[in-house]
Design a protein around this motif. Sequence first.
Motif, PDB file in Angstrom:
ATOM      1  N   ASN A  79      11.990  75.114 -31.566  1.00  0.00           N
ATOM      2  CA  ASN A  79      12.483  74.955 -30.186  1.00  0.00           C
ATOM      3  C   ASN A  79      13.948  75.358 -30.044  1.00  0.00           C
ATOM      4  O   ASN A  79      14.531  75.201 -28.972  1.00  0.00           O
ATOM      5  CB  ASN A  79      12.292  73.517 -29.725  1.00  0.00           C
ATOM      6  N   THR A 113      33.694  70.453 -21.751  1.00  0.00           N
ATOM      7  CA  THR A 113      33.089  69.186 -22.156  1.00  0.00           C
ATOM      8  C   THR A 113      32.179  68.692 -21.055  1.00  0.00           C
ATOM      9  O   THR A 113      32.403  68.952 -19.867  1.00  0.00           O
ATOM     10  CB  THR A 113      34.170  68.117 -22.439  1.00  0.00           C
ATOM     11  N   CYS A 114      31.143  67.975 -21.443  1.00  0.00           N
ATOM     12  CA  CYS A 114      30.216  67.392 -20.477  1.00  0.00           C
ATOM     13  C   CYS A 114      29.617  66.132 -21.090  1.00  0.00           C
ATOM     14  O   CYS A 114      29.729  65.892 -22.301  1.00  0.00           O
ATOM     15  CB  CYS A 114      29.124  68.391 -20.086  1.00  0.00           C
ATOM     16  N   ARG A 115      28.986  65.341 -20.256  1.00  0.00           N
ATOM     17  CA  ARG A 115      28.408  64.082 -20.717  1.00  0.00           C
ATOM     18  C   ARG A 115      27.010  64.270 -21.303  1.00  0.00           C
ATOM     19  O   ARG A 115      26.646  63.620 -22.283  1.00  0.00           O
ATOM     20  CB  ARG A 115      28.351  63.084 -19.576  1.00  0.00           C
ATOM     21  N   LYS A 116      26.252  65.190 -20.716  1.00  0.00           N
ATOM     22  CA  LYS A 116      24.878  65.351 -21.171  1.00  0.00           C
ATOM     23  C   LYS A 116      24.698  66.669 -21.915  1.00  0.00           C
ATOM     24  O   LYS A 116      24.946  66.739 -23.111  1.00  0.00           O
ATOM     25  CB  LYS A 116      23.922  65.243 -19.988  1.00  0.00           C
ATOM     26  N   GLU A 117      24.280  67.677 -21.256  1.00  0.00           N
ATOM     27  CA  GLU A 117      23.946  68.926 -21.928  1.00  0.00           C
ATOM     28  C   GLU A 117      24.821  70.063 -21.406  1.00  0.00           C
ATOM     29  O   GLU A 117      25.151  70.121 -20.220  1.00  0.00           O
ATOM     30  CB  GLU A 117      22.470  69.294 -21.715  1.00  0.00           C
ATOM     31  N   LEU A 118      25.161  70.981 -22.297  1.00  0.00           N
ATOM     32  CA  LEU A 118      25.927  72.174 -21.980  1.00  0.00           C
ATOM     33  C   LEU A 118      25.022  73.380 -22.205  1.00  0.00           C
ATOM     34  O   LEU A 118      24.579  73.628 -23.333  1.00  0.00           O
ATOM     35  CB  LEU A 118      27.186  72.271 -22.857  1.00  0.00           C
ATOM     36  N   HIS A 119      24.744  74.096 -21.129  1.00  0.00           N
ATOM     37  CA  HIS A 119      23.814  75.219 -21.191  1.00  0.00           C
ATOM     38  C   HIS A 119      24.600  76.524 -21.115  1.00  0.00           C
ATOM     39  O   HIS A 119      25.420  76.717 -20.221  1.00  0.00           O
ATOM     40  CB  HIS A 119      22.811  75.169 -20.039  1.00  0.00           C
ATOM     41  N   GLN A 171      23.424  80.350 -20.786  1.00  0.00           N
ATOM     42  CA  GLN A 171      22.205  81.103 -20.529  1.00  0.00           C
ATOM     43  C   GLN A 171      22.549  82.497 -20.058  1.00  0.00           C
ATOM     44  O   GLN A 171      23.426  82.683 -19.209  1.00  0.00           O
ATOM     45  CB  GLN A 171      21.352  80.382 -19.473  1.00  0.00           C
ATOM     46  N   SER A 183      12.439  66.232 -32.534  1.00  0.00           N
ATOM     47  CA  SER A 183      13.238  66.907 -31.516  1.00  0.00           C
ATOM     48  C   SER A 183      12.389  67.218 -30.292  1.00  0.00           C
ATOM     49  O   SER A 183      11.168  67.305 -30.379  1.00  0.00           O
ATOM     50  CB  SER A 183      13.843  68.195 -32.072  1.00  0.00           C
ATOM     51  N   LYS A 203      16.576  74.119 -31.901  1.00  0.00           N
ATOM     52  CA  LYS A 203      17.512  73.095 -32.324  1.00  0.00           C
ATOM     53  C   LYS A 203      18.065  73.428 -33.713  1.00  0.00           C
ATOM     54  O   LYS A 203      17.321  73.852 -34.603  1.00  0.00           O
ATOM     55  CB  LYS A 203      16.820  71.744 -32.347  1.00  0.00           C
TER      56      LYS A 203
END
Length: 300
Positions: free
Chosen positions: A276, A222-228, A230, A300, A278
């Motif tokens: 992109n 879990t994270c507050r902003k973005e989970l990448h 790659q 987006s 999404k």
Amino acid sequence: MTREQYILATQQNSLPRTENPQLYPVGIYGWRKRCLYFFVLLLLVTMIVNLAMTIWILKVMNFTVDGMGNLRVTKKGIRLEGISEFLLPLYVKEIHSRKDSPLVLQSDRNVTLNARNHMGQLTGQLTVGADAVEAQCKKFEVSSSEDGRVLFSADEEEIVIGADRLKVTGTEGAVFEHSVETPHIRAEPSQDLKLESPTRSLIMEAPKGIQVSAAAGDLKATCRKELHLQSTEGEIFLNADSIRLGNLPMGSFSTSSSPSSSATRQTIYELCVCPNGKLYLSPAGTGSTCQSSSNICLWS
């Protein structure tokens, strides 16, 4: 009568005789005699007092043929029993207690053990104080009493812990200011393992891969902003009985298309992808509806 006796007898008879010969006393008389007796008596009293003091000291200090008091002189060295106080430095080769009692070193301030070389230079020091225990040496080691294995070793270059298990019981855990290199991190049985950086990032790096597995539970990220996720050269592989993507945005029909009245009861959707990357959902129809609901890609 011999000649010598005859000459001696004739000489004595020829000596004139005095009527009142003067007598001279031989010896010490008067005040000299009294002083002599006084000094002899004083010497005798001093000897008696010294003898009494010597006997008293021998009795109090418990002098014996083996030693003095709690101090015994044996073939192996000196044996000291009971509590002893040393007011000056003590230089010994070895100190050990009896087999049935511990060895206690006690001081009102601190206890300091120094080790010196043949030139008198200080090579090691161990100080036990009221606030801390300090050791100054080139290398500090703690070994096992059974097999002599090194349990803890510290020098200027590194610290080595040779125990089978390192256990940190503090409520705040273990704090490392720099990197940590370890082949295995494991929590106690029936306990959770938590790696946390309260104010900064948590980075795990490995050149051949990082494996995170939960054999009997869930794995959550879990994270507050973005989970990448790659992968520069390979692919991202998701293998499960079911894959769910929750809270995906819902696409809507464009103004050119007229939605049917059954859109409110829509239960099947089509998964669409914007240029992109999404993802969004579009109500499924007889054909693809991603193009008709692609207005979500514009925002987006």
